[in-house]
Scaffold this motif. Sequence first.
Motif, short mmCIF file in Angstrom:
data_model
loop_
_atom_site.label_atom_id
_atom_site.label_comp_id
_atom_site.label_asym_id
_atom_site.label_seq_id
_atom_site.Cartn_x
_atom_site.Cartn_y
_atom_site.Cartn_z
N ALA A 120 0.85 -1.19 0.00
CA ALA A 120 0.00 0.00 0.00
C ALA A 120 0.89 1.23 0.00
O ALA A 120 1.98 1.23 0.58
N ALA A 121 0.43 2.29 -0.65
CA ALA A 121 1.17 3.55 -0.70
C ALA A 121 0.22 4.71 -0.47
O ALA A 121 -0.96 4.65 -0.84
N VAL A 122 0.75 5.76 0.14
CA VAL A 122 -0.02 6.97 0.37
C VAL A 122 0.94 8.17 0.37
O VAL A 122 2.10 8.04 0.76
N ASN A 123 0.45 9.30 -0.11
CA ASN A 123 1.23 10.54 -0.11
C ASN A 123 0.78 11.37 1.08
O ASN A 123 -0.39 11.70 1.21
N ILE A 128 5.96 10.01 0.00
CA ILE A 128 5.15 8.81 -0.21
C ILE A 128 5.62 7.72 0.74
O ILE A 128 6.82 7.45 0.86
N TYR A 129 4.67 7.10 1.41
CA TYR A 129 4.94 6.02 2.35
C TYR A 129 4.46 4.71 1.73
O TYR A 129 3.37 4.67 1.15
N LEU A 130 5.27 3.68 1.87
CA LEU A 130 4.97 2.38 1.29
C LEU A 130 5.01 1.33 2.40
O LEU A 130 6.00 1.26 3.14
N ALA A 131 3.94 0.54 2.50
CA ALA A 131 3.83 -0.42 3.61
C ALA A 131 3.54 -1.83 3.10
O ALA A 131 2.74 -2.02 2.19
N GLY A 132 4.20 -2.81 3.74
CA GLY A 132 3.88 -4.21 3.55
C GLY A 132 4.12 -4.73 2.15
O GLY A 132 4.92 -4.22 1.39
N GLY A 133 3.37 -5.80 1.82
CA GLY A 133 3.46 -6.43 0.52
C GLY A 133 3.78 -7.91 0.64
O GLY A 133 3.89 -8.47 1.74
N TYR A 134 3.92 -8.53 -0.51
CA TYR A 134 4.22 -9.95 -0.61
C TYR A 134 5.32 -10.11 -1.65
O TYR A 134 5.22 -9.56 -2.75
N ASP A 135 6.39 -10.85 -1.31
CA ASP A 135 7.54 -10.97 -2.22
C ASP A 135 7.59 -12.29 -2.98
O ASP A 135 8.59 -12.62 -3.60
N GLY A 136 6.51 -13.06 -2.91
CA GLY A 136 6.49 -14.36 -3.58
C GLY A 136 6.76 -15.51 -2.64
O GLY A 136 6.51 -16.66 -2.96
N ARG A 137 7.29 -15.21 -1.45
CA ARG A 137 7.56 -16.23 -0.44
C ARG A 137 6.91 -15.92 0.89
O ARG A 137 6.52 -16.81 1.61
N ALA A 169 -0.18 -7.90 3.63
CA ALA A 169 -0.24 -7.79 2.17
C ALA A 169 -1.68 -7.58 1.79
O ALA A 169 -2.58 -8.02 2.50
N GLY A 170 -1.91 -6.92 0.68
CA GLY A 170 -3.27 -6.62 0.26
C GLY A 170 -3.95 -5.64 1.20
O GLY A 170 -5.16 -5.62 1.32
N LEU A 171 -3.16 -4.82 1.85
CA LEU A 171 -3.67 -3.89 2.84
C LEU A 171 -4.07 -2.56 2.21
O LEU A 171 -3.72 -2.26 1.07
N GLY A 172 -4.78 -1.76 2.98
CA GLY A 172 -5.09 -0.40 2.60
C GLY A 172 -4.38 0.53 3.57
O GLY A 172 -4.06 0.15 4.69
N MET A 173 -4.11 1.75 3.11
CA MET A 173 -3.47 2.74 3.97
C MET A 173 -4.06 4.11 3.65
O MET A 173 -4.34 4.41 2.49
N ALA A 174 -4.24 4.91 4.69
CA ALA A 174 -4.79 6.26 4.51
C ALA A 174 -3.99 7.24 5.37
O ALA A 174 -3.48 6.87 6.43
N ALA A 175 -3.91 8.48 4.89
CA ALA A 175 -3.27 9.55 5.63
C ALA A 175 -4.34 10.51 6.12
O ALA A 175 -5.25 10.87 5.36
N LEU A 176 -4.22 10.93 7.38
CA LEU A 176 -5.17 11.88 7.94
C LEU A 176 -4.50 12.67 9.05
O LEU A 176 -3.98 12.06 10.01
N ASN A 177 -4.48 13.99 8.89
CA ASN A 177 -3.94 14.88 9.92
C ASN A 177 -2.54 14.51 10.40
O ASN A 177 -2.25 14.49 11.59
N GLY A 178 -1.65 14.17 9.46
CA GLY A 178 -0.27 13.87 9.81
C GLY A 178 -0.01 12.47 10.33
O GLY A 178 1.10 12.15 10.74
N SER A 179 -1.03 11.62 10.32
CA SER A 179 -0.87 10.22 10.75
C SER A 179 -1.24 9.30 9.60
O SER A 179 -2.02 9.67 8.72
N LEU A 180 -0.67 8.10 9.63
CA LEU A 180 -0.97 7.09 8.62
C LEU A 180 -1.70 5.94 9.28
O LEU A 180 -1.33 5.53 10.40
N TYR A 181 -2.69 5.39 8.60
CA TYR A 181 -3.49 4.29 9.14
C TYR A 181 -3.47 3.13 8.18
O TYR A 181 -3.62 3.30 6.98
N VAL A 182 -3.24 1.90 8.70
CA VAL A 182 -3.29 0.69 7.88
C VAL A 182 -4.34 -0.25 8.46
O VAL A 182 -4.65 -0.19 9.64
#
Length: 182
Positions: A120-123, A128-137, A169-182
């Motif tokens: 997931a990514a958010v500005n 831009i912040y990038l969180a989590g994911g799946y690398d195939g393993r 992985a397959g997560l959502g992320m949001a930015a609000l008032n200087g904080s990030l939420y996953v």
Amino acid sequence: TEMFNVSSNRWERRAAKPTAAANISAAVVGGLIYIPGGYDAANRALSAHEVYDPAADTWRALAPLPRGLCAYAIAPAEGGYYVFGGWDGAAYLDTVYRYDIASDAWYNEPPLSRARAFAAAVNESGVIYLAGGYDGRRVLDVFESYDPLLADARLNPWRELHPLNVPRAGLGMAALNGSLYV
């Protein structure tokens, strides 16, 4: 394409997206909705790139992605947006592409620290912040920031941050008032 009308509490049918696709994400820039790539019914990663104008209820094609790609993370930025990682139908990728709206062109940017999809990514305030994911393993707990201004200055734009508390992985992320939420 369907739109939920909040005032009428109803879903409304809109102009059909020209290319049917799954495992896509969208970036909203300047009141338009940009959707690159995706995965089709024949199990192929797509390079199609389309933009939807909600005011006119129309779609149009744009410069295709440099390669077929799905399950990427996407985040808007000044004058366009970034696409991080993803899957090309054969491999998980560490690529970062920047789409420039004015020139209708894609540019390669400094790669991810590791290949991955379903991140997931958010500005937030131009970074831009990038969180989590799946690398195939495995599912990842990685959390990093990407600063486009550092990339423009040809400096390392990546900064590793404190990892996620739980790999996701397959997560959502949001930015609000200087904080990030996953």
